[in-house]
Write a protein that holds these residues in place. Structure first.
Motif, PDB file in Angstrom:
ATOM      1  N   VAL A 115      -4.480  11.197  -0.628  1.00  0.00           N
ATOM      2  CA  VAL A 115      -5.329  11.524  -1.769  1.00  0.00           C
ATOM      3  C   VAL A 115      -6.672  12.055  -1.281  1.00  0.00           C
ATOM      4  O   VAL A 115      -7.359  11.407  -0.484  1.00  0.00           O
ATOM      5  CB  VAL A 115      -5.560  10.276  -2.648  1.00  0.00           C
ATOM      6  N   MET A 116      -7.038  13.226  -1.765  1.00  0.00           N
ATOM      7  CA  MET A 116      -8.375  13.767  -1.519  1.00  0.00           C
ATOM      8  C   MET A 116      -9.160  13.699  -2.824  1.00  0.00           C
ATOM      9  O   MET A 116      -8.932  14.492  -3.731  1.00  0.00           O
ATOM     10  CB  MET A 116      -8.294  15.217  -1.025  1.00  0.00           C
ATOM     11  N   PRO A 117     -10.084  12.715  -2.948  1.00  0.00           N
ATOM     12  CA  PRO A 117     -10.859  12.603  -4.182  1.00  0.00           C
ATOM     13  C   PRO A 117     -11.929  13.678  -4.277  1.00  0.00           C
ATOM     14  O   PRO A 117     -12.209  14.385  -3.302  1.00  0.00           O
ATOM     15  CB  PRO A 117     -11.478  11.207  -4.059  1.00  0.00           C
ATOM     16  N   ALA A 118     -12.552  13.779  -5.425  1.00  0.00           N
ATOM     17  CA  ALA A 118     -13.544  14.827  -5.656  1.00  0.00           C
ATOM     18  C   ALA A 118     -14.732  14.710  -4.708  1.00  0.00           C
ATOM     19  O   ALA A 118     -15.343  15.720  -4.351  1.00  0.00           O
ATOM     20  CB  ALA A 118     -14.024  14.778  -7.107  1.00  0.00           C
ATOM     21  N   ASP A 119     -15.058  13.491  -4.293  1.00  0.00           N
ATOM     22  CA  ASP A 119     -16.183  13.301  -3.379  1.00  0.00           C
ATOM     23  C   ASP A 119     -15.731  13.057  -1.949  1.00  0.00           C
ATOM     24  O   ASP A 119     -16.525  12.628  -1.099  1.00  0.00           O
ATOM     25  CB  ASP A 119     -17.047  12.130  -3.844  1.00  0.00           C
ATOM     26  N   GLY A 120     -14.480  13.344  -1.645  1.00  0.00           N
ATOM     27  CA  GLY A 120     -13.957  13.116  -0.304  1.00  0.00           C
ATOM     28  C   GLY A 120     -14.043  14.347   0.567  1.00  0.00           C
ATOM     29  O   GLY A 120     -14.271  15.464   0.088  1.00  0.00           O
ATOM     30  N   GLU A 121     -13.834  14.149   1.866  1.00  0.00           N
ATOM     31  CA  GLU A 121     -13.824  15.276   2.788  1.00  0.00           C
ATOM     32  C   GLU A 121     -13.005  14.916   4.017  1.00  0.00           C
ATOM     33  O   GLU A 121     -12.994  13.780   4.468  1.00  0.00           O
ATOM     34  CB  GLU A 121     -15.249  15.670   3.192  1.00  0.00           C
ATOM     35  N   ALA A 122     -12.294  15.909   4.504  1.00  0.00           N
ATOM     36  CA  ALA A 122     -11.525  15.753   5.736  1.00  0.00           C
ATOM     37  C   ALA A 122     -11.593  17.069   6.493  1.00  0.00           C
ATOM     38  O   ALA A 122     -11.398  18.145   5.914  1.00  0.00           O
ATOM     39  CB  ALA A 122     -10.071  15.390   5.442  1.00  0.00           C
ATOM     40  N   TYR A 123     -11.867  16.965   7.768  1.00  0.00           N
ATOM     41  CA  TYR A 123     -11.993  18.147   8.602  1.00  0.00           C
ATOM     42  C   TYR A 123     -11.053  18.020   9.794  1.00  0.00           C
ATOM     43  O   TYR A 123     -10.740  16.925  10.255  1.00  0.00           O
ATOM     44  CB  TYR A 123     -13.430  18.316   9.092  1.00  0.00           C
ATOM     45  N   SER A 124     -10.591  19.186  10.282  1.00  0.00           N
ATOM     46  CA  SER A 124      -9.896  19.237  11.555  1.00  0.00           C
ATOM     47  C   SER A 124      -8.694  18.303  11.575  1.00  0.00           C
ATOM     48  O   SER A 124      -7.788  18.430  10.760  1.00  0.00           O
ATOM     49  CB  SER A 124     -10.919  18.908  12.650  1.00  0.00           C
ATOM     50  N   GLY A 125      -8.674  17.328  12.495  1.00  0.00           N
ATOM     51  CA  GLY A 125      -7.555  16.398  12.569  1.00  0.00           C
ATOM     52  C   GLY A 125      -7.376  15.570  11.322  1.00  0.00           C
ATOM     53  O   GLY A 125      -6.292  15.034  11.067  1.00  0.00           O
ATOM     54  N   GLY A 126      -8.432  15.440  10.511  1.00  0.00           N
ATOM     55  CA  GLY A 126      -8.307  14.753   9.232  1.00  0.00           C
ATOM     56  C   GLY A 126      -7.391  15.496   8.287  1.00  0.00           C
ATOM     57  O   GLY A 126      -6.618  14.887   7.531  1.00  0.00           O
ATOM     58  N   VAL A 150       0.844  -1.201   0.000  1.00  0.00           N
ATOM     59  CA  VAL A 150       0.000   0.000   0.000  1.00  0.00           C
ATOM     60  C   VAL A 150       0.875   1.246   0.000  1.00  0.00           C
ATOM     61  O   VAL A 150       1.813   1.364   0.793  1.00  0.00           O
ATOM     62  CB  VAL A 150      -0.946   0.007   1.221  1.00  0.00           C
ATOM     63  N   ASN A 151       0.558   2.183  -0.893  1.00  0.00           N
ATOM     64  CA  ASN A 151       1.343   3.419  -0.958  1.00  0.00           C
ATOM     65  C   ASN A 151       0.486   4.682  -1.046  1.00  0.00           C
ATOM     66  O   ASN A 151       1.020   5.783  -1.137  1.00  0.00           O
ATOM     67  CB  ASN A 151       2.316   3.385  -2.146  1.00  0.00           C
ATOM     68  N   ARG A 152      -0.852   4.511  -1.030  1.00  0.00           N
ATOM     69  CA  ARG A 152      -1.749   5.662  -1.132  1.00  0.00           C
ATOM     70  C   ARG A 152      -2.841   5.564  -0.065  1.00  0.00           C
ATOM     71  O   ARG A 152      -3.398   4.487   0.154  1.00  0.00           O
ATOM     72  CB  ARG A 152      -2.399   5.719  -2.523  1.00  0.00           C
ATOM     73  N   ILE A 153      -3.129   6.696   0.571  1.00  0.00           N
ATOM     74  CA  ILE A 153      -4.212   6.780   1.549  1.00  0.00           C
ATOM     75  C   ILE A 153      -5.281   7.696   0.977  1.00  0.00           C
ATOM     76  O   ILE A 153      -5.032   8.879   0.723  1.00  0.00           O
ATOM     77  CB  ILE A 153      -3.725   7.332   2.902  1.00  0.00           C
ATOM     78  N   ILE A 154      -6.466   7.153   0.752  1.00  0.00           N
ATOM     79  CA  ILE A 154      -7.561   7.907   0.156  1.00  0.00           C
ATOM     80  C   ILE A 154      -8.522   8.354   1.262  1.00  0.00           C
ATOM     81  O   ILE A 154      -9.042   7.527   2.020  1.00  0.00           O
ATOM     82  CB  ILE A 154      -8.306   7.058  -0.881  1.00  0.00           C
ATOM     83  N   PHE A 155      -8.744   9.647   1.352  1.00  0.00           N
ATOM     84  CA  PHE A 155      -9.604  10.209   2.392  1.00  0.00           C
ATOM     85  C   PHE A 155     -11.040  10.251   1.876  1.00  0.00           C
ATOM     86  O   PHE A 155     -11.384  11.035   1.002  1.00  0.00           O
ATOM     87  CB  PHE A 155      -9.128  11.613   2.775  1.00  0.00           C
ATOM     88  N   LYS A 156     -11.884   9.364   2.436  1.00  0.00           N
ATOM     89  CA  LYS A 156     -13.278   9.297   2.004  1.00  0.00           C
ATOM     90  C   LYS A 156     -14.137  10.305   2.765  1.00  0.00           C
ATOM     91  O   LYS A 156     -14.700  11.217   2.199  1.00  0.00           O
ATOM     92  CB  LYS A 156     -13.805   7.875   2.204  1.00  0.00           C
ATOM     93  N   SER A 157     -14.244  10.132   4.091  1.00  0.00           N
ATOM     94  CA  SER A 157     -15.008  11.052   4.921  1.00  0.00           C
ATOM     95  C   SER A 157     -14.452  10.982   6.337  1.00  0.00           C
ATOM     96  O   SER A 157     -14.760  10.056   7.078  1.00  0.00           O
ATOM     97  CB  SER A 157     -16.494  10.685   4.904  1.00  0.00           C
ATOM     98  N   VAL A 158     -13.640  11.955   6.682  1.00  0.00           N
ATOM     99  CA  VAL A 158     -12.979  11.992   7.985  1.00  0.00           C
ATOM    100  C   VAL A 158     -13.430  13.261   8.697  1.00  0.00           C
ATOM    101  O   VAL A 158     -13.145  14.371   8.245  1.00  0.00           O
ATOM    102  CB  VAL A 158     -11.442  11.974   7.841  1.00  0.00           C
ATOM    103  N   ASP A 159     -14.140  13.104   9.814  1.00  0.00           N
ATOM    104  CA  ASP A 159     -14.767  14.269  10.437  1.00  0.00           C
ATOM    105  C   ASP A 159     -13.947  14.914  11.538  1.00  0.00           C
ATOM    106  O   ASP A 159     -14.338  15.941  12.072  1.00  0.00           O
ATOM    107  CB  ASP A 159     -16.166  13.923  10.967  1.00  0.00           C
ATOM    108  N   GLY A 160     -12.811  14.359  11.893  1.00  0.00           N
ATOM    109  CA  GLY A 160     -11.975  14.973  12.910  1.00  0.00           C
ATOM    110  C   GLY A 160     -11.383  13.935  13.834  1.00  0.00           C
ATOM    111  O   GLY A 160     -11.378  12.742  13.528  1.00  0.00           O
TER     112      GLY A 160
END
Length: 322
Positions: free
Chosen positions: A225-236, A193-203
């Protein structure tokens, strides 16, 4: 016993960073290395968490199941807990830092069936809370025995999921000690594994360990990786920033704000030389560099107060990450 800390619990949804404290309000933040959890102590910290998490348990009519955090609502004063047959809704006094003797159980097999606690007794045994008594079936009136053991690790662990798909791993949920364990194991069990995809991380509910999770990401040289439909907030966002390389697709959401609190002030209200910035500044210098790291950190805490969120623009994403 260990205490639940409301400001840490609230961080799961809206807070980024966990302010440290010091007897001095002014330090040289440009070079001082500060850690809320010293790197040499992380292994013991995680071992203690793992041992505590192993005690999380519920028994209903003798049926035994591990339990884990599903979600919580501070306004409603409840914690939602997943077990293998459904969901437990536990009343919790966040201000008083203790559970209420209020329990409801909903089973997956039949959403019409709900049980509610009756004559429940609450006790503290070492670091654990124990709730025991009877549940009443709302429809039939039948009684069921109930015994649940939980502790601080239920919340401080978070509820993150890290799902491996070929050479990528998808991250979602609320970050905590559990997330650190997941990334530690990811490097050991899935070296391809070499990529981390952020799907929905709320903090994060535990930013002290979250910074060390970011260090795992950085040291493993993962691409975040932040995809077009992904989200990360705060600690994410703190973890996204840790990628040795970063990818971003238009539409992805990166939300930042100040952490809370040092005394009655959030991070954006403190002077730039305040000692409470130390651990975060140390972290961001490591992952983004001596100059860009502090610049990004101060950008985040001034972008929005602790009870709000600011979505980074494309220009800001380009400035700090590319």
């Amino acid at each position: 016993m260990k205490r639940f800390i409301p400001s840490v619990i609230a961080a799961a949804i809206i807070l980024s960073g966990c302010g440290g404290s010091s007897s001095s309000n002014s330090v040289d933040n440009t070079t001082l290395e500060v850690h809320a959890i010293k790197p040499a102590d992380v292994a013991d910290y995680i071992e203690n968490y793992t041992q505590s998490a192993a005690q999380l348990n519920v028994q209903i009519d003798g049926h035994n199941s591990a339990i884990e955090l599903l979600d919580f609502d501070m306004d409603e004063g409840v914690i939602y807990i997943r077990y293998d047959l459904g969901v437990i809704v536990l009343g919790f006094d966040f201000e008083g830092e203790k559970p209420k003797q209020e329990v409801a159980v909903i089973t997956n097999q039949n959403t019409e069936q709900a049980l509610h606690g009756e004559n429940l007794q609450l006790s503290e045994q070492n670091e654990n809370f124990v709730i025991e008594g009877q549940l009443v079936d709302n429809i039939s009136g039948n009684l069921h025995t109930f015994n649940m053991t939980f502790n601080e690790s239920l919340i401080s662990g978070g509820n993150s999921q890290l799902v491996v798909k070929n050479t990528a791993a998808e991250l979602s949920g609320t970050l905590g000690s559990k997330t650190y364990v997941q990334f530690r194991n990811l490097a050991l069990d899935h070296p391809s594994v070499n990529r981390i995809i952020f799907k929905s991380v709320d903090g994060s509910v535990n930013d002290d360990i979250n910074m060390h999770t970011g260090r795992l990401i950085h040291q493993a040289q993962y691409t975040t990786v932040m995809p077009a439909d992904g989200e990360a907030y705060s600690g994410g966002v703190d973890l996204y920033a840790a990628g040795i390389k970063k990818e971003y697709q238009t539409g992805g959401k990166l939300g930042v704000h100040a952490w809370c609190c040092e005394g009655d002030k959030d991070a954006g209200q403190l002077s730039k030389s305040h000692s409470a910035h130390g651990a975060q500044l140390t972290y961001f210098r490591e992952i983004l560099g001596q100059e860009l790291g502090p610049e990004f950190y101060f950008f985040t805490i001034n972008a929005a107060p602790a009870d709000d969120i600011y979505l980074m623009t494309q220009a800001e994403i380009n400035k700090y990450f590319f």
